[in-house]
Design a protein around this motif. Sequence first.
Motif, short mmCIF file in Angstrom:
data_model
loop_
_atom_site.label_atom_id
_atom_site.label_comp_id
_atom_site.label_asym_id
_atom_site.label_seq_id
_atom_site.Cartn_x
_atom_site.Cartn_y
_atom_site.Cartn_z
N PRO A 60 0.80 -1.23 0.00
CA PRO A 60 0.00 0.00 0.00
C PRO A 60 0.83 1.28 0.00
N GLY A 61 2.14 1.17 0.21
CA GLY A 61 2.98 2.36 0.22
C GLY A 61 2.81 3.16 1.48
N GLY A 62 3.34 4.35 1.46
CA GLY A 62 3.22 5.24 2.62
C GLY A 62 4.35 5.08 3.60
N VAL A 63 4.21 5.78 4.70
CA VAL A 63 5.27 5.90 5.68
C VAL A 63 5.49 4.64 6.51
N GLY A 64 4.59 3.71 6.52
CA GLY A 64 4.72 2.52 7.36
C GLY A 64 5.76 1.53 6.89
N GLY A 65 6.34 1.74 5.72
CA GLY A 65 7.31 0.79 5.18
C GLY A 65 8.74 1.22 5.45
N THR A 66 9.60 0.88 4.56
CA THR A 66 11.02 1.19 4.68
C THR A 66 11.29 2.65 4.36
N THR A 67 12.22 3.24 5.08
CA THR A 67 12.65 4.61 4.79
C THR A 67 14.08 4.58 4.30
N VAL A 68 14.32 5.17 3.16
CA VAL A 68 15.67 5.30 2.62
C VAL A 68 16.24 6.62 3.11
N TYR A 69 17.45 6.57 3.65
CA TYR A 69 18.12 7.78 4.12
C TYR A 69 19.19 8.19 3.12
N TRP A 70 19.15 9.45 2.73
CA TRP A 70 20.11 10.04 1.80
C TRP A 70 21.09 10.88 2.60
N THR A 71 22.36 10.77 2.32
CA THR A 71 23.36 11.62 2.94
C THR A 71 23.30 13.00 2.30
N VAL A 72 23.27 14.04 3.13
CA VAL A 72 23.24 15.41 2.64
C VAL A 72 24.35 16.20 3.34
N ASP A 73 24.78 17.29 2.71
CA ASP A 73 25.81 18.14 3.30
C ASP A 73 25.24 19.12 4.31
N ASP A 74 24.01 19.57 4.10
CA ASP A 74 23.41 20.62 4.92
C ASP A 74 21.97 20.23 5.23
N LEU A 75 21.74 19.65 6.40
CA LEU A 75 20.41 19.15 6.75
C LEU A 75 19.34 20.24 6.73
N PRO A 76 19.54 21.39 7.39
CA PRO A 76 18.49 22.42 7.35
C PRO A 76 18.16 22.89 5.93
N ALA A 77 19.17 23.08 5.09
CA ALA A 77 18.92 23.52 3.72
C ALA A 77 18.19 22.44 2.92
N SER A 78 18.54 21.19 3.16
CA SER A 78 17.87 20.08 2.45
C SER A 78 16.41 19.96 2.87
N ALA A 80 14.57 22.43 4.00
CA ALA A 80 13.89 23.60 3.43
C ALA A 80 13.59 23.39 1.95
N ARG A 81 14.55 22.84 1.20
CA ARG A 81 14.30 22.62 -0.24
C ARG A 81 13.17 21.64 -0.46
N LEU A 82 13.19 20.54 0.28
CA LEU A 82 12.12 19.55 0.13
C LEU A 82 10.76 20.14 0.52
N GLN A 83 10.74 20.97 1.55
CA GLN A 83 9.48 21.59 1.95
C GLN A 83 8.95 22.54 0.88
N THR A 84 9.84 23.25 0.19
CA THR A 84 9.37 24.14 -0.89
C THR A 84 8.79 23.33 -2.04
N LEU A 85 9.18 22.05 -2.14
CA LEU A 85 8.66 21.18 -3.21
C LEU A 85 7.43 20.40 -2.77
N GLY A 86 6.96 20.64 -1.54
CA GLY A 86 5.72 20.02 -1.09
C GLY A 86 5.88 18.91 -0.08
N ALA A 87 7.10 18.58 0.32
CA ALA A 87 7.29 17.58 1.37
C ALA A 87 7.01 18.22 2.72
N ARG A 88 6.70 17.38 3.71
CA ARG A 88 6.47 17.94 5.05
C ARG A 88 7.30 17.16 6.07
N LEU A 89 7.80 17.90 7.04
CA LEU A 89 8.62 17.31 8.08
C LEU A 89 7.80 16.32 8.89
#
Length: 124
Positions: A60-78, A80-89
Amino acid sequence: MTAMFKTVDSIVLFVADIEAAARWYAALLSADVEYENAFYAFVRGPGVTLGFHPADNKCPGGVGGTTVYWTVDDLPASIARLQTLGARLYRGPMVTSFGAQAAMLLDPFGCSIGLNQLAPGEAR
């Protein structure tokens, strides 16, 4: 004996709208949407292919499954960018026991995206 697993080949997200999800991730990764068939779209990202399959009773998808973690250089900036694209914390940001910074967001399709900024001095 050689290792059975070599590298991660692909990550498949089960979503209600494969077209919209594939376009969203393609924009995020500056990549093109490709199609294997009408039920599978994919985007080639850094070191992995992200696939999009219609959600169903088995997956069924969604948050109950596996989460892939991506390495980023700047967590707050990343975040913020995802939030501007419609993701939510969804979780965090937090500091892990190893001193890394981590957060989890939900994309507009209900799937989770993990972010990890390595601890100072940690290399991977």
